[in-house]
Design an enzyme around this catalytic site. Structure first.
Site, PDB file in Angstrom:
ATOM      1  N   ILE A   7       0.876  -1.173   0.000  1.00 19.91           N
ATOM      2  CA  ILE A   7       0.000   0.000   0.000  1.00 19.91           C
ATOM      3  C   ILE A   7       0.909   1.217   0.000  1.00 19.91           C
ATOM      4  CG2 ILE A   7      -1.730   1.270   1.326  1.00 19.91           C
ATOM      5  CD1 ILE A   7      -2.640  -1.493   2.422  1.00 19.91           C
ATOM      6  N   ASN A   9       0.854   4.176   0.994  1.00 19.73           N
ATOM      7  CA  ASN A   9       0.985   5.026   2.178  1.00 19.73           C
ATOM      8  C   ASN A   9       1.679   4.337   3.353  1.00 19.73           C
ATOM      9  OD1 ASN A   9      -0.256   7.149   0.873  1.00 19.73           O
ATOM     10  ND2 ASN A   9      -2.284   6.577   1.577  1.00 19.73           N
ATOM     11  N   CYS A  10       1.974   3.057   3.235  1.00 23.79           N
ATOM     12  CA  CYS A  10       2.652   2.305   4.295  1.00 23.79           C
ATOM     13  C   CYS A  10       4.116   2.745   4.357  1.00 23.79           C
ATOM     14  CB  CYS A  10       2.548   0.813   4.005  1.00 23.79           C
ATOM     15  SG  CYS A  10       3.545  -0.237   5.077  1.00 23.79           S
ATOM     16  N   ASP A  11       4.576   3.118   5.544  1.00 25.87           N
ATOM     17  CA  ASP A  11       5.955   3.595   5.692  1.00 25.87           C
ATOM     18  C   ASP A  11       6.985   2.557   5.266  1.00 25.87           C
ATOM     19  OD1 ASP A  11       5.118   6.074   6.574  1.00 25.87           O
ATOM     20  OD2 ASP A  11       5.297   5.555   8.699  1.00 25.87           O
ATOM     21  N   LYS A  14       6.997   2.389   1.512  1.00 22.86           N
ATOM     22  CA  LYS A  14       7.685   3.575   0.979  1.00 22.86           C
ATOM     23  C   LYS A  14       9.197   3.393   1.056  1.00 22.86           C
ATOM     24  CE  LYS A  14       4.281   7.031   2.381  1.00 22.86           C
ATOM     25  NZ  LYS A  14       4.053   8.178   3.275  1.00 22.86           N
TER      26      LYS A  14
END
Length: 118
Positions: A7, A9-11, A14
């Site tokens: 996903i 937006n998952c740190d 990223k």
């Protein structure tokens, strides 16, 4: 071709995407929120890696599930649940020609990148 599933937006996702890019590793990003998670793919992951490796029991999505759903989670029920709730997948899942890995812990980054570079 390497596919990184997660996903956006998952740190951790990223960080993994940035690390692969910085290392010059070509990959395709599959965002569960946009592209979904087919039941057949979830079934393959569970069969190859096991429910405990694939399902994130620490996250908000898991805690929001009703107790009956959590208690009935098995290798047979997990693929359909992951299809409905792809945020339950531990992230990222990296598929490098059928070789799967889950997660991108800082302590494992160098080893993961070395494996993917070959």
């Amino acid at each position: 071709m390497i596919t990184l599933y997660g996903i956006k937006n998952c740190d951790t996702v990223k960080r993994a995407r940035q690390a692969l890019t910085d290392a010059g590793i070509d990959f395709r990003f599959h965002d569960f929120k946009i592209d979904g998670l087919p039941v057949a793919l979830a079934h393959r992951w569970v069969a190859q890696l096991g429910v405990d490796t694939v399902v994130n029991r620490q996250g908000t999505t898991w805690r929001k599930l009703d107790e009956a759903t959590r208690n009935q989670l098995t290798a047979d029920t997990a693929p359909a649940l992951l299809n409905r709730e792809p945020a339950l997948v531990k992230r990222p899942v990296i598929d490098a020609g059928g070789q799967l890995s889950v997660g991108f812990a800082r302590k494992d980054e160098a080893a993961i990148l070395a494996r993917l570079s070959t």
